[in-house]
Design a protein around this motif. Structure first.
Motif, PDB file in Angstrom:
ATOM      1  N   PRO A  25     -55.798 102.436  45.663  1.00  0.00           N
ATOM      2  CA  PRO A  25     -55.921 103.714  44.955  1.00  0.00           C
ATOM      3  C   PRO A  25     -54.725 104.014  44.057  1.00  0.00           C
ATOM      4  CG  PRO A  25     -56.594 103.959  47.235  1.00  0.00           C
ATOM      5  CD  PRO A  25     -55.971 102.601  47.121  1.00  0.00           C
ATOM      6  N   PHE A  26     -53.516 103.812  44.561  1.00  0.00           N
ATOM      7  CA  PHE A  26     -52.324 104.069  43.751  1.00  0.00           C
ATOM      8  C   PHE A  26     -52.253 103.113  42.562  1.00  0.00           C
ATOM      9  CE2 PHE A  26     -49.778 105.871  47.610  1.00  0.00           C
ATOM     10  CZ  PHE A  26     -50.525 107.036  47.540  1.00  0.00           C
ATOM     11  N   ASP A  27     -52.577 101.862  42.805  1.00  0.00           N
ATOM     12  CA  ASP A  27     -52.512 100.864  41.739  1.00  0.00           C
ATOM     13  C   ASP A  27     -53.494 101.187  40.620  1.00  0.00           C
ATOM     14  OD1 ASP A  27     -51.327  98.240  40.908  1.00  0.00           O
ATOM     15  OD2 ASP A  27     -53.433  97.630  40.943  1.00  0.00           O
ATOM     16  N   ALA A  28     -54.646 101.771  40.967  1.00  0.00           N
ATOM     17  CA  ALA A  28     -55.665 102.100  39.969  1.00  0.00           C
ATOM     18  C   ALA A  28     -55.251 103.254  39.065  1.00  0.00           C
ATOM     19  CB  ALA A  28     -56.978 102.438  40.667  1.00  0.00           C
ATOM     20  N   MET A  29     -54.162 103.937  39.394  1.00  0.00           N
ATOM     21  CA  MET A  29     -53.708 105.091  38.619  1.00  0.00           C
ATOM     22  C   MET A  29     -52.684 104.722  37.543  1.00  0.00           C
ATOM     23  SD  MET A  29     -55.217 107.911  39.767  1.00  0.00           S
ATOM     24  CE  MET A  29     -54.105 109.268  39.382  1.00  0.00           C
ATOM     25  N   LYS A  30     -52.216 103.496  37.509  1.00  0.00           N
ATOM     26  CA  LYS A  30     -51.103 103.158  36.622  1.00  0.00           C
ATOM     27  C   LYS A  30     -51.410 103.423  35.150  1.00  0.00           C
ATOM     28  CE  LYS A  30     -52.162  98.156  36.493  1.00  0.00           C
ATOM     29  NZ  LYS A  30     -53.316  98.199  37.424  1.00  0.00           N
ATOM     30  N   ASN A  31     -52.660 103.189  34.734  1.00  0.00           N
ATOM     31  CA  ASN A  31     -53.010 103.392  33.328  1.00  0.00           C
ATOM     32  C   ASN A  31     -53.160 104.868  32.968  1.00  0.00           C
ATOM     33  OD1 ASN A  31     -52.994 100.657  32.673  1.00  0.00           O
ATOM     34  ND2 ASN A  31     -55.117 100.388  33.307  1.00  0.00           N
ATOM     35  N   VAL A  32     -53.322 105.709  33.998  1.00  0.00           N
ATOM     36  CA  VAL A  32     -53.324 107.149  33.760  1.00  0.00           C
ATOM     37  C   VAL A  32     -51.946 107.602  33.281  1.00  0.00           C
ATOM     38  CG1 VAL A  32     -53.402 109.400  34.919  1.00  0.00           C
ATOM     39  CG2 VAL A  32     -55.194 107.702  35.351  1.00  0.00           C
ATOM     40  N   GLU A  89     -62.016 110.401  49.516  1.00  0.00           N
ATOM     41  CA  GLU A  89     -61.710 111.556  48.676  1.00  0.00           C
ATOM     42  C   GLU A  89     -60.941 111.176  47.422  1.00  0.00           C
ATOM     43  OE1 GLU A  89     -62.463 114.921  48.764  1.00  0.00           O
ATOM     44  OE2 GLU A  89     -63.954 114.174  50.167  1.00  0.00           O
ATOM     45  N   MET A  90     -59.951 110.322  47.547  1.00  0.00           N
ATOM     46  CA  MET A  90     -59.132 109.889  46.411  1.00  0.00           C
ATOM     47  C   MET A  90     -59.387 108.397  46.190  1.00  0.00           C
ATOM     48  SD  MET A  90     -57.520 112.727  45.677  1.00  0.00           S
ATOM     49  CE  MET A  90     -56.863 114.247  46.411  1.00  0.00           C
ATOM     50  N   ILE A  91     -60.401 108.088  45.366  1.00  0.00           N
ATOM     51  CA  ILE A  91     -60.822 106.687  45.221  1.00  0.00           C
ATOM     52  C   ILE A  91     -60.908 106.275  43.738  1.00  0.00           C
ATOM     53  CG2 ILE A  91     -61.970 106.385  47.440  1.00  0.00           C
ATOM     54  CD1 ILE A  91     -64.559 107.304  46.163  1.00  0.00           C
ATOM     55  N   PRO A  92     -59.800 106.366  43.003  1.00  0.00           N
ATOM     56  CA  PRO A  92     -59.832 105.988  41.581  1.00  0.00           C
ATOM     57  C   PRO A  92     -60.103 104.509  41.365  1.00  0.00           C
ATOM     58  CG  PRO A  92     -57.574 106.291  42.322  1.00  0.00           C
ATOM     59  CD  PRO A  92     -58.445 106.781  43.430  1.00  0.00           C
ATOM     60  N   HIS A  93     -59.950 103.690  42.402  1.00  0.00           N
ATOM     61  CA  HIS A  93     -60.164 102.250  42.268  1.00  0.00           C
ATOM     62  C   HIS A  93     -61.636 101.865  42.319  1.00  0.00           C
ATOM     63  CE1 HIS A  93     -59.970 103.340  46.477  1.00  0.00           C
ATOM     64  NE2 HIS A  93     -60.518 102.187  46.831  1.00  0.00           N
ATOM     65  N   VAL A  94     -62.532 102.811  42.640  1.00  0.00           N
ATOM     66  CA  VAL A  94     -63.959 102.527  42.642  1.00  0.00           C
ATOM     67  C   VAL A  94     -64.443 102.445  41.192  1.00  0.00           C
ATOM     68  CG1 VAL A  94     -66.234 103.455  43.202  1.00  0.00           C
ATOM     69  CG2 VAL A  94     -64.391 103.556  44.874  1.00  0.00           C
ATOM     70  N   ARG A  95     -65.112 101.338  40.855  1.00  0.00           N
ATOM     71  CA  ARG A  95     -65.531 101.092  39.475  1.00  0.00           C
ATOM     72  C   ARG A  95     -67.046 101.263  39.346  1.00  0.00           C
ATOM     73  NH1 ARG A  95     -64.188  95.553  37.611  1.00  0.00           N
ATOM     74  NH2 ARG A  95     -64.121  96.488  35.523  1.00  0.00           N
ATOM     75  N   GLY A  96     -67.458 102.289  38.627  1.00  0.00           N
ATOM     76  CA  GLY A  96     -68.882 102.541  38.455  1.00  0.00           C
ATOM     77  C   GLY A  96     -69.607 101.403  37.763  1.00  0.00           C
ATOM     78  N   ILE A  97     -68.929 100.698  36.874  1.00  0.00           N
ATOM     79  CA  ILE A  97     -69.561  99.642  36.081  1.00  0.00           C
ATOM     80  C   ILE A  97     -70.124  98.530  36.961  1.00  0.00           C
ATOM     81  CG2 ILE A  97     -67.368  98.401  35.752  1.00  0.00           C
ATOM     82  CD1 ILE A  97     -70.238  98.714  33.192  1.00  0.00           C
ATOM     83  N   ILE A  98     -69.503  98.272  38.096  1.00  0.00           N
ATOM     84  CA  ILE A  98     -69.948  97.188  38.977  1.00  0.00           C
ATOM     85  C   ILE A  98     -71.362  97.444  39.499  1.00  0.00           C
ATOM     86  CG2 ILE A  98     -69.466  95.961  41.129  1.00  0.00           C
ATOM     87  CD1 ILE A  98     -67.492  95.357  38.929  1.00  0.00           C
ATOM     88  N   ALA A  99     -71.709  98.705  39.692  1.00  0.00           N
ATOM     89  CA  ALA A  99     -73.021  99.053  40.253  1.00  0.00           C
ATOM     90  C   ALA A  99     -74.076  99.273  39.176  1.00  0.00           C
ATOM     91  CB  ALA A  99     -72.900 100.313  41.116  1.00  0.00           C
ATOM     92  N   TYR A 100     -73.698  99.183  37.914  1.00  0.00           N
ATOM     93  CA  TYR A 100     -74.629  99.486  36.827  1.00  0.00           C
ATOM     94  C   TYR A 100     -75.792  98.504  36.796  1.00  0.00           C
ATOM     95  CZ  TYR A 100     -76.437 100.188  32.109  1.00  0.00           C
ATOM     96  OH  TYR A 100     -77.255 100.412  31.029  1.00  0.00           O
ATOM     97  N   ASN A 101     -77.008  99.042  36.777  1.00  0.00           N
ATOM     98  CA  ASN A 101     -78.224  98.226  36.750  1.00  0.00           C
ATOM     99  C   ASN A 101     -78.785  98.201  35.335  1.00  0.00           C
ATOM    100  OD1 ASN A 101     -80.631  96.899  37.202  1.00  0.00           O
ATOM    101  ND2 ASN A 101     -81.636  98.673  38.150  1.00  0.00           N
ATOM    102  N   ALA A 102     -78.535  97.120  34.618  1.00  0.00           N
ATOM    103  CA  ALA A 102     -78.980  97.015  33.224  1.00  0.00           C
ATOM    104  C   ALA A 102     -80.491  96.949  33.108  1.00  0.00           C
ATOM    105  CB  ALA A 102     -78.347  95.778  32.568  1.00  0.00           C
ATOM    106  N   GLU A 103     -81.186  96.585  34.196  1.00  0.00           N
ATOM    107  CA  GLU A 103     -82.635  96.452  34.153  1.00  0.00           C
ATOM    108  C   GLU A 103     -83.360  97.707  34.645  1.00  0.00           C
ATOM    109  OE1 GLU A 103     -84.406  92.967  35.607  1.00  0.00           O
ATOM    110  OE2 GLU A 103     -83.253  91.638  34.315  1.00  0.00           O
ATOM    111  N   SER A 104     -82.639  98.790  34.731  1.00  0.00           N
ATOM    112  CA  SER A 104     -83.243 100.046  35.159  1.00  0.00           C
ATOM    113  C   SER A 104     -84.321 100.496  34.177  1.00  0.00           C
ATOM    114  CB  SER A 104     -82.167 101.132  35.261  1.00  0.00           C
ATOM    115  OG  SER A 104     -82.739 102.416  35.342  1.00  0.00           O
ATOM    116  N   LYS A 105     -85.468 100.926  34.693  1.00  0.00           N
ATOM    117  CA  LYS A 105     -86.505 101.481  33.838  1.00  0.00           C
ATOM    118  C   LYS A 105     -86.050 102.791  33.203  1.00  0.00           C
ATOM    119  CE  LYS A 105     -90.618  99.435  35.992  1.00  0.00           C
ATOM    120  NZ  LYS A 105     -90.967  98.667  34.792  1.00  0.00           N
TER     121      LYS A 105
END
Length: 429
Positions: free
Chosen positions: A229-236, A112-128
């Motif tokens: 999760p807490f550590d990922a919030m520091k820049n907020v 539920e509270m997962i600010p440390h999950v990084r969408g960029i890691i899953a990004y598929n640059a070769e997506s059609k």
């Protein structure tokens, strides 16, 4: 012999993979380009007739009206239009390939509270799907995970890359959060009555968010066991990372404004904002920009004006709110972004004001306006040449496009199919 056989199998596999892969990303800009004779739409409301644009080493060096000095390769764009690359916001582009095929979806994570999950890691640059954006002028995008209350971190990518590391333009620039709903639909599978009813746990849900933020702030000032999760919030809390909060009804939005003030958050962005026009002055006063969703959609209530989604950008702009046009965490629909902007021009906004909502304003919101979003000396040469008005389906016909000065391909799976069948039926006539 066995080693040789394995090598041959590997070569065959690589050749097969290459045959179905995306267009090869363009190499770094090696020579200067000069575009002459075009109408340049700068992106900040300015239009330059008979423009001369020079760019080299990935950056624009000159943009002016007229001028005879040219440099490097000259592109005669007389009668055509030049635009900064369009920037899509709030998308799952590159995280989903086929929505109905679960194995191709990588946009959600457990928790539920997962600010440390990084969408960029899953990004598929070769997506059609990604390569299908470029022929319409969408050259950059914000990609984000979804799910949970705090979904994770979003990043900005450019849409011509080998992998996510190459694509990354600004990583982890914000976190996305869904604000609790004031109304909740009955869950039939639990035996609840259908229809919408007040959410009895609304205040409790908000308190859980406040507790997480307060605990994260306390963690940032303490030393102890690592908490991801807490550590990922520091820049907020230090103001270098945005907080994108999805909310639509009036009470939700007012509560978001109050929450931002209570938590001392300086970089909050409202996402959705269907009823934001009712509190536009409060949003402007709080300096909270809005990323609108589906301006080509239908009204959500029977007693709303039929054209409310269409005129909402104008209502907010008139109140002094910074507005960007986006999507509800969608992917393939992103290619229609310029036509969303074209839609709102019929409800009170000029073409140049609408253009800001998919160029300069998204760049401002995501903190990249110093390098992209407009055509200006010193900024990235991320731009394209269109035969006509790029906000109109009839004029959006790209002849050239560049990302950071790189001359990119405008081919995609769809354009290849279009040519294939055009040739077939052309021969049969």
């Amino acid at each position: 012999m066995k080693t040789l056989q394995q090598l041959l199998v590997a070569v065959v596999f690589l050749l097969g993979a290459t045959a179905i892969a995306q267009q090869t990303p363009a190499p770094a800009q090696a020579t200067a380009y000069t575009i002459t004779g075009a109408t340049a739409h700068v992106g900040d409301g300015t239009v330059i007739d008979n423009a001369t644009i020079v760019f080299e080493n990935g950056k624009i060096s000159t943009i002016q009206s007229g001028g005879s000095a040219t440099k490097g390769t000259v592109i005669n764009a007389t009668g055509k239009h030049v635009y900064p690359g369009f920037i899509a916001t709030n998308t799952t582009l590159g995280l989903v390939e086929v929505g109905a095929v679960r194995q191709s979806n990588d946009y959600d994570e457990i928790g539920e509270m997962i600010p440390h999950v990084r969408g960029i890691i899953a990004y598929n640059a070769e997506s059609k799907v990604v390569e299908s954006m470029r022929p319409n002028g969408v050259l950059m995008a914000q990609i984000r995970p979804v799910g949970g209350t705090i979904s994770g971190a979003s990043s900005v990518v450019q849409l011509d890359a080998w992998n996510w590391e190459d694509a990354a333009y600004k990583t982890d620039e914000g976190i996305f959060m869904d604000w609790p709903r004031t109304m909740r639909r009955g869950r039939w599978w639990l035996g609840e009555e259908p229809g919408y009813k007040p959410n009895k746990s609304y205040k409790e849900d908000i308190n859980k968010i406040k507790m997480f933020f307060n605990n994260s702030r306390a963690y940032s000032k303490a030393k102890g066991t690592k908490n991801l999760p807490f550590d990922a919030m520091k820049n907020v809390f230090n103001g270098t990372q945005k907080v994108y909060i999805s909310a639509n009804d009036q009470k939700q939005i007012l509560d978001v404004i109050a929450f931002a003030k209570e938590m001392q958050l300086t970089n909050v962005v409202l996402v959705g904002g269907y009823q934001s026009y009712k509190v536009a002055e409060e949003l402007a006063k709080a300096n909270i920009p809005v990323i609108l969703q589906r301006v080509q959609g239908l009204p959500s209530m029977e007693d709303h004006d039929y054209d409310l989604p269409y005129k909402l950008p104008k209502l907010l702009t008139d109140a002094g709110v910074t507005v960007a046009l986006g999507y509800d965490a969608e992917y393939w629909q992103v290619r229609n972004l310029p036509f969303y902007a074209g839609q709102v021009t019929q409800f009170g906004l000029s073409d140049e004001d609408a253009l800001k909502m998919i160029t300069l304003n998204p760049a401002k919101i995501m903190g990249i306006a110093s390098t992209t979003g407009t055509l200006a000396p010193g900024k990235d040469a991320t731009l394209f040449i269109s035969d006509g008005n790029a906000l109109d389906m009839r004029g959006n016909n790209l002849s050239r496009a560049f990302i950071q000065g790189r001359d990119i391909s405008l081919e995609s799976h769809q354009t290849k199919l279009a040519k294939r069948y055009a040739e077939k039926y052309g021969q049969s006539e």
